[in-house]
Design an enzyme around this catalytic site. Structure first.
Site, short mmCIF file in Angstrom:
data_model
loop_
_atom_site.label_atom_id
_atom_site.label_comp_id
_atom_site.label_asym_id
_atom_site.label_seq_id
_atom_site.Cartn_x
_atom_site.Cartn_y
_atom_site.Cartn_z
N LYS A 1 41.54 4.82 -11.49
CA LYS A 1 41.90 4.74 -10.07
C LYS A 1 41.00 3.78 -9.29
O LYS A 1 41.44 3.13 -8.36
CB LYS A 1 41.85 6.13 -9.44
CG LYS A 1 42.47 6.21 -8.05
CD LYS A 1 42.52 7.65 -7.56
CE LYS A 1 43.14 7.71 -6.16
NZ LYS A 1 43.17 9.11 -5.65
N ARG B 1 38.69 10.86 9.77
CA ARG B 1 39.99 10.23 9.59
C ARG B 1 40.75 10.31 10.91
O ARG B 1 40.42 11.10 11.81
CB ARG B 1 40.78 10.94 8.50
CG ARG B 1 40.25 10.72 7.10
CD ARG B 1 41.01 11.55 6.09
NE ARG B 1 42.41 11.14 5.97
CZ ARG B 1 43.30 11.75 5.20
NH1 ARG B 1 42.94 12.84 4.52
NH2 ARG B 1 44.54 11.32 5.14
N HIS B 2 41.78 9.53 11.01
CA HIS B 2 42.70 9.64 12.13
C HIS B 2 43.31 11.05 12.15
O HIS B 2 43.27 11.78 11.14
CB HIS B 2 43.82 8.61 11.99
CG HIS B 2 44.50 8.69 10.65
ND1 HIS B 2 45.47 9.64 10.34
CD2 HIS B 2 44.32 7.97 9.51
CE1 HIS B 2 45.86 9.49 9.10
NE2 HIS B 2 45.18 8.48 8.56
N ARG C 1 47.43 4.80 14.22
CA ARG C 1 46.99 6.18 14.14
C ARG C 1 45.50 6.35 14.44
O ARG C 1 45.09 7.40 14.95
CB ARG C 1 47.35 6.80 12.79
CG ARG C 1 46.91 6.03 11.54
CD ARG C 1 47.65 6.57 10.33
NE ARG C 1 47.25 5.97 9.06
CZ ARG C 1 47.78 4.88 8.55
NH1 ARG C 1 48.67 4.20 9.25
NH2 ARG C 1 47.40 4.44 7.36
N GLU D 1 43.42 0.81 6.26
CA GLU D 1 43.57 1.58 5.03
C GLU D 1 43.83 0.65 3.84
O GLU D 1 44.31 -0.48 3.99
CB GLU D 1 44.73 2.57 5.19
CG GLU D 1 45.01 3.45 3.98
CD GLU D 1 43.84 4.34 3.54
OE1 GLU D 1 42.76 3.78 3.24
OE2 GLU D 1 44.02 5.57 3.48
N HIS E 1 40.34 5.81 7.71
CA HIS E 1 41.35 6.32 6.80
C HIS E 1 40.72 6.93 5.55
O HIS E 1 39.54 6.71 5.27
CB HIS E 1 42.30 5.18 6.40
CG HIS E 1 42.86 4.44 7.58
ND1 HIS E 1 44.05 4.78 8.17
CD2 HIS E 1 42.36 3.40 8.29
CE1 HIS E 1 44.29 3.97 9.19
NE2 HIS E 1 43.28 3.12 9.28
N GLN E 2 41.53 7.64 4.77
CA GLN E 2 41.02 8.39 3.64
C GLN E 2 40.33 7.51 2.60
O GLN E 2 39.17 7.76 2.24
CB GLN E 2 42.17 9.15 2.96
CG GLN E 2 41.75 9.97 1.76
CD GLN E 2 42.86 10.88 1.27
OE1 GLN E 2 42.77 12.09 1.38
NE2 GLN E 2 43.92 10.30 0.72
N LEU F 1 0.83 -1.19 0.00
CA LEU F 1 0.00 0.00 0.00
C LEU F 1 0.87 1.25 0.00
O LEU F 1 2.06 1.19 0.34
CB LEU F 1 -0.90 0.00 1.24
CG LEU F 1 -1.98 -1.08 1.30
CD1 LEU F 1 -2.62 -1.12 2.68
CD2 LEU F 1 -3.06 -0.83 0.24
N ASN G 1 51.86 11.33 7.11
CA ASN G 1 51.17 12.43 6.41
C ASN G 1 52.11 13.62 6.24
O ASN G 1 52.16 14.24 5.18
CB ASN G 1 49.94 12.88 7.19
CG ASN G 1 48.80 11.88 7.19
OD1 ASN G 1 48.04 11.80 8.15
ND2 ASN G 1 48.68 11.11 6.12
N ALA H 1 2.65 4.64 1.25
CA ALA H 1 3.21 5.06 2.55
C ALA H 1 3.69 3.89 3.39
O ALA H 1 3.69 3.96 4.61
CB ALA H 1 2.20 5.90 3.33
N ASN I 1 5.50 8.49 7.83
CA ASN I 1 5.92 8.41 6.42
C ASN I 1 5.12 9.39 5.57
O ASN I 1 5.67 10.08 4.71
CB ASN I 1 5.75 6.98 5.91
CG ASN I 1 6.45 6.77 4.58
OD1 ASN I 1 7.27 7.57 4.15
ND2 ASN I 1 6.10 5.68 3.91
N GLY J 1 6.81 2.55 2.73
CA GLY J 1 8.26 2.54 2.62
C GLY J 1 8.80 1.86 1.38
O GLY J 1 9.99 1.53 1.34
N LYS J 2 7.96 1.66 0.36
CA LYS J 2 8.43 0.96 -0.84
C LYS J 2 9.53 1.75 -1.55
O LYS J 2 10.55 1.19 -1.96
CB LYS J 2 7.26 0.71 -1.79
CG LYS J 2 6.17 -0.20 -1.24
CD LYS J 2 5.10 -0.47 -2.26
CE LYS J 2 4.44 0.78 -2.79
NZ LYS J 2 3.79 1.60 -1.72
#
Length: 501
Positions: free
Chosen positions: A348, A248-249, A298, A319, A384-385, A39, A255, A41, A160, A43-44
Site C-alpha cells: 500500500k 480531518r475535515h 470539505r 488528499e 485528509h486521512q 559539549l 464519506n 547538554a 536541557n 542538544g546533540k
C-alpha cells in the site's frame, strides 16, 4: 577487486532487488556518516534523533548510534563525574574502546545496506575527529559530515539538563539536585579539552555549526544532495514550546457513500463538526495560532467557522490522488480493477494509482509542509486521512509499512506536543457521530490469494536485462507512461493567504 568495489556492487544489487518500477527510489549512492560535535547538554541527541526521523520518513535508511549507550552497556563503572576526568586513565581507555566499537558497528551497518548513520557523541577534540575521518572516509570510502551544536545560553543548557540529563540511566535513583551538580562538573571536564571545529586546522572536513539552537548557522564544504538536505532541514527546526493540532475535515457526502477522493461538500454531521471545532479552537485561546487547510471544499468548509486565527490554503495538503479510482467505492474498485485492488493491498505504501499517486509520492509532496511546520509556533491543520497519516508518521516515527494503516478517525482532534526526543499525542474526540472510513490491513494470505488470481500480461512485461532482479509491481506500465501526477507539480508549496476575519 577492492573491498570498496565489493561493497558498491553489493549495495547496487540490494537496491535493484528492492526498487519497483514506478516507485520513487530515494536512496544514497554513497553511504554517509553524520557525526555530532559538542559539549554535553547542547542538544546533540535531540538533533540526531530528529534528523534520523526525518531521513527515514523521506525514504533514506538511517540509524542513530549513541556512544553513551555503548558506554553503559560496556561498564557500570560510572559513579560520579570523575569518570570523565581527563587524567582518569582507566576510564579514558574504556571510553576509547567504546568509540571504536561504535564506529565498527556504524561501518558494519552501512556495509549491510544502511544509507546514513548518525554517530551521536561529543567528538570534542581534533584528535577524535581525525580518528573518525580516517576510519569513515579514508578506510571505508564513505562521506562524512560533522554537525556541531554550540550553546552559550545558560537558560537553554539548564533547561536541557533538567528535562533530559538528570533523568538518564546514569542518575537512576539519585536526587535531582545532586544529579544536576554532578552533570555540571561532567561538562567542566569536557570543557578542559573542547576544541570547536576549526576552519583552518580542519579545512578538509565538511561540517555545519548550529549556534544557540538555530540563532546562527555556518556551513563549511558540504558535499552533495544528502548533505544539502540535512543542512536545509536543520536550519528549520527549533525548540520553542508549541502545540500542533491535526484534524480531518468533517464527515463528507462521499464519506457517507463510501467513495474515495473527489471534492464533495460536508454532510449534515460534517457541518455540525465544523461548528464544534470552531468552539473548541476558541476555548483553547492559543497565541499566534494559524489555520492551514487544503484546497478541497470539505476542509475549507470545516475551518469556515473559525474566526480566531488567519487561514492559509495549501495545495500540498490535498488528499492523495486516486487517479482512475477517484469517486469510486472500494467495492467498485475491486470489481472494475481487480488487479489494481490486489496490487495496492500487496504494497500500500509504494503502490501508485494509475494516473494518480502513492503514499510514497504523498510523502515527497508533503516535505515543504513539514519544513514549514517545523518553523511554526501553534498551528491547526485541517486536511485528509492519507495526508494526516503521512504527517503523523513523521512526528510519531512510524515506519513506511505501518504508515498507510494509521487510524485517523473523523471528528477527532489530534493534539501533538513536542518534547525532548519526540511528541506527546492526545486524541480528542468531539461528540458528533461519523462513519468509520478506516480500512484495516488485509491478512497476508488473503493478499497472496488475490495476487495469484489477478495475474495478467503486465506482470510479465520484459525489463532491462541488467535489472532482472527487480520486483515488478502490477500496474507499472500505467506508472511508466502516464507522466507526473497532477498534484506533484512545481507549485506544490504554493500557499494562498486568507485574511483573518
Amino acid at each position: 577487486m577492492s573491498r570498496r568495489d565489493n561493497r558498491n556492487n553489493y549495495n547496487f544489487r540490494n537496491r535493484l532487488q528492492s526498487i519497483r518500477i514506478g516507485e520513487r527510489a530515494n536512496y544514497v549512492n554513497t553511504p554517509h556518516v553524520i557525526a555530532m560535535v559538542g559539549l554535553p547538554a547542547r542538544g546533540k541527541t535531540y538533533i540526531a534523533k530528529k534528523l534520523s526521523r526525518y531521513l527515514n520518513w523521506i525514504g533514506i535508511n538511517t540509524k542513530v548510534f549513541n556512544l553513551g549507550e555503548y558506554r553503559r552497556h560496556t561498564t557500570d563503572a560510572y559513579k560520579t563525574h570523575d569518570f570523565f576526568r581527563q587524567d582518569n586513565e582507566e576510564a579514558m581507555a574504556i571510553r576509547a574502546k567504546c568509540c571504536l566499537d561504535a564506529l565498527t558497528d556504524v561501518c558494519n551497518w552501512l556495509e549491510e545496506g544502511g544509507e546514513v548513520a548518525v554517530f551521536d557523541a561529543t567528538n570534542t577534540t581534533i584528535d577524535r575527529r581525525q580518528l573518525i575521518h580516517s576510519i569513515v572516509t579514508e578506510q571505508m570510502g564513505y562521506k562524512l559530515f560533522f554537525v556541531e551544536s554550540i550553546c552559550d545560553d545558560p537558560k537553554i543548557v539548564e533547561s536541557n539538563i533538567k528535562e533530559v540529563k538528570v533523568n538518564s540511566p546514569d542518575y537512576m535513583g539519585i536526587d535531582q539536585e545532586k544529579a544536576l551538580e554532578d552533570f555540571l562538573k561532567r561538562i567542566q571536564h569536557y570543557q578542559e579539552r573542547y576544541e570547536t571545529l576549526d576552519e583552518k586546522r580542519e579545512k578538509y572536513l565538511s561540517y555545519m555549526k548550529i549556534f544557540n539552537t538555530g540563532e546562527k548557522i555556518t556551513v563549511h564544504k558540504h558535499e552533495g544532495h544528502i548533505q544539502s538536505r540535512i543542512v536545509y532541514y536543520l536550519m528549520n527546526i527549533h525548540i520553542t514550546p508549541r502545540t500542533i493540532y491535526f484534524t480531518r475535515h468533517g464527515e463528507s457526502e462521499y464519506n457517507l457513500n463510501g467513495k474515495i477522493g473527489g471534492d464533495s461538500s460536508l454532510s449534515e454531521r460534517g457541518r455540525e463538526y465544523a461548528e464544534a471545532l470552531a468552539k473548541f479552537v476558541k476555548q483553547q485561546k492559543l497565541p499566534n495560532l494559524r489555520i492551514w487547510t487544503s484546497w478541497m471544499k470539505r476542509t475549507v468548509q470545516t475551518a469556515g467557522m473559525i474566526t480566531e486565527a488567519p487561514q492559509e490554503r495549501w495545495r500540498a495538503l490535498n488528499e492523495l490522488d486516486a487517479g482512475i479510482c477517484e469517486e469510486l467505492t472500494y467495492e467498485e474498485i475491486k470489481a472494475k480493477y481487480p488487479q489494481e485492488f490486489a496490487a495496492r493491498d500487496a504494497n500500500k505504501f509504494s503502490y501508485r494509482y494509475p494516473r494518480g499517486e502513492s503514499y510514497e509520492d504523498l510523502v515527497a509532496r508533503l516535505e515543504p509542509v513539514i519544513m514549514e511546520l517545523e518553523r511554526q509556533t501553534n498551528v491547526l491543520v485541517v486536511c485528509h486521512q492519507a495526508v494526516l497519516r503521512c504527517l503523523l508518521a513523521y512526528f510519531l516515527d512510524y515506519p513506511a509499512e505501518e504508515l498507510p494503516y494509521i487510524k485517523v478517525p473523523l471528528h477527532t482532534v489530534i493534539k501533538l506536543t513536542p518534547i525532548a526526543y519526540g511528541c506527546n499525542v492526545e486524541y480528542l474526540h468531539l461528540p458528533i457521530s461519523a462513519v468509520d472510513t478506516h480500512r484495516p490491513k488485509p491478512p497476508a494470505a488473503e493478499v497472496n490469494s488475490r495476487k495469484s488470481s489477478t495475474m495478467s500480461i503486465r506482470d510479465f512485461a520484459p525489463v532491462d536485462s541488467r535489472q532482472e532482479q527487480i520486483n515488478v509491481v502490477p500496474g507499472f506500465l500505467d506508472d511508466k507512461f502516464r507522466g507526473k501526477p497532477s498534484d506533484m507539480s512545481e507549485t506544490d508549496g504554493e500557499v494562498e493567504l486568507i485574511a483573518s476575519r
